[in-house]
Design a protein around this motif. Structure first.
Motif, PDB file in Angstrom:
ATOM      1  N   ASN A 127       0.402  -1.402   0.252  1.00 24.70           N
ATOM      2  CA  ASN A 127      -0.160  -0.055   0.130  1.00 24.70           C
ATOM      3  C   ASN A 127       0.423   1.508  -0.419  1.00 24.70           C
ATOM      4  OD1 ASN A 127      -2.623  -1.119  -0.233  1.00 24.70           O
ATOM      5  ND2 ASN A 127      -3.276  -1.571   2.156  1.00 24.70           N
ATOM      6  N   LEU A 128       1.858   1.313   0.752  1.00 16.69           N
ATOM      7  CA  LEU A 128       2.392   2.648   0.865  1.00 16.69           C
ATOM      8  C   LEU A 128       2.851   2.810  -0.508  1.00 16.69           C
ATOM      9  CD1 LEU A 128       4.118   4.869   2.373  1.00 16.69           C
ATOM     10  CD2 LEU A 128       5.605   2.850   3.183  1.00 16.69           C
ATOM     11  N   LEU A 129       3.763   1.254  -1.284  1.00 23.98           N
ATOM     12  CA  LEU A 129       4.472   1.723  -2.201  1.00 23.98           C
ATOM     13  C   LEU A 129       3.341   2.268  -3.452  1.00 23.98           C
ATOM     14  CD1 LEU A 129       7.595   0.983  -4.635  1.00 23.98           C
ATOM     15  CD2 LEU A 129       6.746  -1.411  -4.358  1.00 23.98           C
ATOM     16  N   GLY A 130       2.212   1.737  -3.168  1.00 24.13           N
ATOM     17  CA  GLY A 130       1.616   1.836  -4.371  1.00 24.13           C
ATOM     18  C   GLY A 130       0.911   3.462  -4.690  1.00 24.13           C
ATOM     19  N   ILE A 131       0.898   4.198  -3.220  1.00 17.50           N
ATOM     20  CA  ILE A 131       0.758   5.535  -2.498  1.00 17.50           C
ATOM     21  C   ILE A 131       1.192   6.313  -2.944  1.00 17.50           C
ATOM     22  CG2 ILE A 131       0.047   6.912  -0.969  1.00 17.50           C
ATOM     23  CD1 ILE A 131      -1.483   4.628   0.028  1.00 17.50           C
ATOM     24  N   VAL A 132       2.663   6.286  -2.945  1.00 12.48           N
ATOM     25  CA  VAL A 132       4.101   6.882  -2.817  1.00 12.48           C
ATOM     26  C   VAL A 132       4.401   7.033  -4.330  1.00 12.48           C
ATOM     27  CG1 VAL A 132       6.592   7.448  -3.283  1.00 12.48           C
ATOM     28  CG2 VAL A 132       5.444   6.990  -0.562  1.00 12.48           C
ATOM     29  N   LEU A 133       4.300   5.883  -5.442  1.00 18.30           N
ATOM     30  CA  LEU A 133       4.478   5.797  -6.632  1.00 18.30           C
ATOM     31  C   LEU A 133       3.211   6.414  -7.552  1.00 18.30           C
ATOM     32  CD1 LEU A 133       5.950   1.967  -7.584  1.00 18.30           C
ATOM     33  CD2 LEU A 133       7.032   4.466  -7.038  1.00 18.30           C
ATOM     34  N   ILE A 182       1.503   9.013  -6.053  1.00 22.19           N
ATOM     35  CA  ILE A 182       1.226  10.209  -5.578  1.00 22.19           C
ATOM     36  C   ILE A 182       2.783  10.918  -6.526  1.00 22.19           C
ATOM     37  CG2 ILE A 182       2.480  11.693  -4.396  1.00 22.19           C
ATOM     38  CD1 ILE A 182       0.782  10.556  -2.055  1.00 22.19           C
ATOM     39  N   PHE A 183       3.836  10.364  -7.062  1.00 22.39           N
ATOM     40  CA  PHE A 183       4.653  10.976  -7.963  1.00 22.39           C
ATOM     41  C   PHE A 183       4.405  11.179  -9.299  1.00 22.39           C
ATOM     42  CE2 PHE A 183       8.624   9.215 -10.828  1.00 22.39           C
ATOM     43  CZ  PHE A 183       9.117  10.353 -10.464  1.00 22.39           C
ATOM     44  N   PHE A 184       3.730   9.742 -10.226  1.00 20.80           N
ATOM     45  CA  PHE A 184       3.269   9.957 -11.371  1.00 20.80           C
ATOM     46  C   PHE A 184       2.339  11.049 -11.253  1.00 20.80           C
ATOM     47  CE2 PHE A 184       5.577   5.750 -11.956  1.00 20.80           C
ATOM     48  CZ  PHE A 184       6.607   6.037 -12.106  1.00 20.80           C
ATOM     49  N   LEU A 185       1.715  10.930 -10.535  1.00 19.23           N
ATOM     50  CA  LEU A 185       0.484  11.661 -10.730  1.00 19.23           C
ATOM     51  C   LEU A 185       0.623  13.195 -10.974  1.00 19.23           C
ATOM     52  CD1 LEU A 185      -2.882  12.297 -10.452  1.00 19.23           C
ATOM     53  CD2 LEU A 185      -2.476  12.287  -8.252  1.00 19.23           C
ATOM     54  N   PHE A 186       0.963  13.270  -9.943  1.00 18.78           N
ATOM     55  CA  PHE A 186       2.502  14.859  -9.856  1.00 18.78           C
ATOM     56  C   PHE A 186       2.995  15.135 -11.117  1.00 18.78           C
ATOM     57  CE2 PHE A 186       6.374  17.445  -8.456  1.00 18.78           C
ATOM     58  CZ  PHE A 186       5.437  18.704  -8.555  1.00 18.78           C
ATOM     59  N   ALA A 187       4.156  14.424 -11.137  1.00 19.87           N
ATOM     60  CA  ALA A 187       4.939  14.454 -12.835  1.00 19.87           C
ATOM     61  C   ALA A 187       4.310  14.444 -13.681  1.00 19.87           C
ATOM     62  CB  ALA A 187       5.354  12.852 -12.852  1.00 19.87           C
ATOM     63  N   VAL A 191      -1.545  10.822 -15.503  1.00 19.62           N
ATOM     64  CA  VAL A 191      -2.522  11.171 -14.474  1.00 19.62           C
ATOM     65  C   VAL A 191      -3.028  10.091 -14.275  1.00 19.62           C
ATOM     66  CG1 VAL A 191      -4.355  11.936 -13.730  1.00 19.62           C
ATOM     67  CG2 VAL A 191      -2.043  13.534 -14.662  1.00 19.62           C
ATOM     68  N   VAL A 192      -3.628   9.371 -15.234  1.00 23.82           N
ATOM     69  CA  VAL A 192      -4.518   8.347 -14.733  1.00 23.82           C
ATOM     70  C   VAL A 192      -3.898   7.102 -13.925  1.00 23.82           C
ATOM     71  CG1 VAL A 192      -5.268   6.691 -16.222  1.00 23.82           C
ATOM     72  CG2 VAL A 192      -5.553   8.865 -17.178  1.00 23.82           C
ATOM     73  N   SER A 193      -2.697   6.410 -13.917  1.00 20.80           N
ATOM     74  CA  SER A 193      -1.993   5.953 -14.246  1.00 20.80           C
ATOM     75  C   SER A 193      -1.389   5.842 -12.748  1.00 20.80           C
ATOM     76  CB  SER A 193      -0.517   4.513 -14.475  1.00 20.80           C
ATOM     77  OG  SER A 193       0.458   5.952 -14.648  1.00 20.80           O
ATOM     78  N   GLY A 194      -1.517   6.614 -12.435  1.00 17.28           N
ATOM     79  CA  GLY A 194      -0.404   7.787 -10.875  1.00 17.28           C
ATOM     80  C   GLY A 194      -2.207   7.318  -9.919  1.00 17.28           C
ATOM     81  N   GLY A 237      -4.772   5.912 -11.107  1.00 17.79           N
ATOM     82  CA  GLY A 237      -4.448   4.013 -10.019  1.00 17.79           C
ATOM     83  C   GLY A 237      -3.697   3.314  -9.374  1.00 17.79           C
ATOM     84  N   LEU A 238      -2.600   3.577  -9.047  1.00 18.47           N
ATOM     85  CA  LEU A 238      -1.690   2.792  -8.684  1.00 18.47           C
ATOM     86  C   LEU A 238      -1.474   3.733  -7.586  1.00 18.47           C
ATOM     87  CD1 LEU A 238       1.888   4.011 -10.251  1.00 18.47           C
ATOM     88  CD2 LEU A 238       0.874   1.246  -9.540  1.00 18.47           C
ATOM     89  N   ILE A 239      -2.825   4.469  -6.647  1.00 19.01           N
ATOM     90  CA  ILE A 239      -3.154   5.409  -5.572  1.00 19.01           C
ATOM     91  C   ILE A 239      -4.662   3.520  -5.450  1.00 19.01           C
ATOM     92  CG2 ILE A 239      -4.609   6.896  -3.637  1.00 19.01           C
ATOM     93  CD1 ILE A 239      -2.737   8.649  -5.288  1.00 19.01           C
ATOM     94  N   LEU A 240      -4.951   3.728  -5.725  1.00 18.19           N
ATOM     95  CA  LEU A 240      -6.680   2.982  -5.550  1.00 18.19           C
ATOM     96  C   LEU A 240      -6.373   1.000  -5.999  1.00 18.19           C
ATOM     97  CD1 LEU A 240      -8.452   4.530  -7.602  1.00 18.19           C
ATOM     98  CD2 LEU A 240      -8.400   4.768  -5.392  1.00 18.19           C
ATOM     99  N   PRO A 241      -6.401   0.195  -4.565  1.00 12.04           N
ATOM    100  CA  PRO A 241      -5.706  -1.119  -4.373  1.00 12.04           C
ATOM    101  C   PRO A 241      -6.047  -1.880  -5.744  1.00 12.04           C
ATOM    102  CG  PRO A 241      -5.892  -0.428  -1.917  1.00 12.04           C
ATOM    103  CD  PRO A 241      -6.559   0.562  -3.433  1.00 12.04           C
TER     104      PRO A 241
END
Length: 114
Positions: free
Chosen positions: A11-17, A19-24, A56-59, A61-65
């Motif tokens: 969960n932590l890895l998914g959320i961090v990645l 946020i990173f890709f969403l921000f980028a 943005v889309v994958s960011g 998606g990475l946050i949502l399990p």
């Protein structure tokens, strides 16, 4: 105990990645001149905007399990597509962040495999 620890790290890895890709991706969409100029050296402008939307889309998606596996796969495909297009112009120090994110995405993909 092990399962709870693994779930926490996934969960932590998914959320961090995420946020990173969403921000980028959002940064690309809302005016990031250095990023745009970097892309334009090797790719047309439309690739810059497609990559921003996919990030943005994958960011998200990475946050949502439930969407994490598909989002990691989508982001990896984008990175692969962009990298293959510009393979001839590699500078070693500019590869560190993409290689790190690819390795983390592969780890997340493996941990969330169906």
């Amino acid at each position: 105990m092990f399962f709870e620890t693994t779930t926490f790290w996934v969960n932590l890895l998914g959320i961090v990645l995420g946020i990173f890709f969403l921000f980028a991706g959002a940064r690309k969409l809302y005016g990031w001149e250095w990023g745009k100029n970097s892309y334009l050296k090797h790719s047309p402008l439309w690739i810059y905007y497609v990559s921003a939307v996919v990030e943005v889309v994958s960011g998200i998606g990475l946050i949502l399990p439930p969407l994490r596996f598909a989002a990691a796969l989508l982001q990896l495909l984008l990175i692969l597509w962009i990298s293959i297009r510009s393979w001839r112009h590699i500078k070693v120090k500019s590869v560190l962040l993409p290689v790190t994110t690819v390795l983390l995405l592969l780890l997340l993909l493996w941990l969330t495999r169906p």
